[in-house]
Design an enzyme around this catalytic site. Structure first.
Site, short mmCIF file in Angstrom:
data_model
loop_
_atom_site.label_atom_id
_atom_site.label_comp_id
_atom_site.label_asym_id
_atom_site.label_seq_id
_atom_site.Cartn_x
_atom_site.Cartn_y
_atom_site.Cartn_z
N LYS A 54 0.84 -1.20 0.00
CA LYS A 54 0.00 0.00 0.00
C LYS A 54 0.87 1.25 0.00
CE LYS A 54 -3.76 -2.53 2.08
NZ LYS A 54 -4.31 -3.09 3.31
N GLN A 98 -4.83 -1.92 9.59
CA GLN A 98 -4.61 -3.24 9.00
C GLN A 98 -5.20 -4.31 9.93
OE1 GLN A 98 -3.16 -3.80 5.84
NE2 GLN A 98 -3.95 -5.85 6.20
N ASP A 121 -11.27 2.84 4.21
CA ASP A 121 -11.50 1.40 4.11
C ASP A 121 -13.00 1.08 4.16
OD1 ASP A 121 -9.73 -0.57 3.58
OD2 ASP A 121 -9.05 -0.86 5.64
#
Ligand code: NAP
Length: 292
Positions: A54, A98, A121
């Site tokens: 990322k 994450q 997200d």
């Protein structure tokens, strides 16, 4: 006739080039680039690898990336603080935590703590709730399912009234993609490990999304001729003929599906490259919303 291959890598490359141009224009206007902040807790190699990918993708697109890396023993307070720091940083426009988090960390609490405006997200319960409601729209939708929807559009799939079957009901893929397909007016069937007669259900699908994490699970004779298949599954299997000794395959038996399906994604090179691309697209969108 063999199925058309839906080339996720090509779509992702095209989108990333456009994102790079737009990120450059944003930086020229504001004096700083769009920024993505990542919180990583622990030393799980797969998670660390995703975070590295990322970061690299952000940097290649002219975006800033900020990482907050905590040890596996990190406390709730430390992780809370890492999120708060990113929430308050004006150069961070998107925040990604994450997953999975270590067991001592309350995941629900952390996802709620991420500023709604920076929830690139799309996992904040309010954004998921808005996705589930008719007539409402979340600020952001989760990256992998959003990438699947882009690929369906690229494939020219007609979702209006279509029978869409989703294999898997995880919070990160199956559940949100089912909600997105419903918003697109498909008739959605969600399947999971207790579903009876899975082959029979799959045979009714005009659109099939496979996200169960079982290599080559869906057989060619389960498919309706002409079905559009999006294979999210990414499964590592032994392969002595590969110099690495392994390769990745999807949840659908690709070779068996090829003569039956109308269109299908490959693994790798299908949904995978789209996930980070959609995350970057969401970060750019967040930067524009925040900075005006
Ligand atoms: P997950 O959290 O493990 O969920 C798997 C889902 O599949 C569950 O809902 C489970 O049912 C269902 N399932 C498992 N075995 C089944 C079976 N035999 N028959 C029917 N349903 C079954 O997985 P995930 O995180 O959603 O990931 C799914 C796959 O997508 C994995 O291969 C993962 O690597 C891949 N993935 C790829 C990307 C990408 O960017 N390309 C992103 C995310 C995930 P229950 O709910 O009943 O347990």
């Amino acid at each position: 006739m063999a199925a058309t291959i839906i080339d996720g890598q090509a779509v992702a490359d095209r989108m990333r080039a456009a994102i790079k141009d737009e990120a450059g224009a944003f930086a020229a206007q504001h004096g700083y680039p769009p920024g993505l902040g990542v919180v990583l807790v622990g030393d799980d190699p797969a998670s660390a690898q995703y975070v590295r990918m990322k970061r690299r993708a952000c940097e290649a697109a002219g975006m800033a990336s900020f990482a907050s890396i905590l040890p596996a023993s990190g406390t709730q307070e430390e992780v809370d603080n890492a999120v708060r720091v990113l929430n308050d940083d004006p150069h961070v426009h998107g925040i990604l935590v994450q997953l999975p988090l270590p067991p001592q960390i309350d995941e629900e609490r952390i996802l709620r703590l991420v500023s709604l405006n920076k929830d690139v997200d799309g996992f904040h319960p309010e954004n998921i709730g808005l996705l589930a409601m008719k007539g409402r729209d979340p600020l952001f939708t989760p990256a992998t399912p959003t990438g699947c929807m882009v690929l369906l559009r690229e494939a020219g799939a007609n979702l209006e009234g279509a029978n869409a079957v989703v294999l898997g009901r995880s919070n990160i893929v199956g559940m949100p993609i089912a909600l997105m397909l419903m918003k697109a007016n498909a008739t959605v069937t969600m399947c999971h490990s207790r579903t009876r007669d899975l082959p029979g259900v799959v045979r009714g699908a005009d659109v099939l999304i496979a996200a169960i994490g079982r290599p080559n699970f869906v057989k060619g004779d389960w498919l309706k001729p002409g079905v559009t298949v999006i294979d999210v599954g990414t499964n590592k299997v032994d392969d002595p003929s590969d110099p690495r000794g392994y390769r990745f395959v999807g949840d659908v038996d690709f070779e068996a599906a090829l003569p039956v399906a109308g269109a299908i994604t490959k693994v790798p090179g299908g949904v995978g490259p789209m996930t980070i691309t959609m995350l970057m697209a969401n970060t750019l969108k967040a930067a524009r919303r925040i900075a005006g």
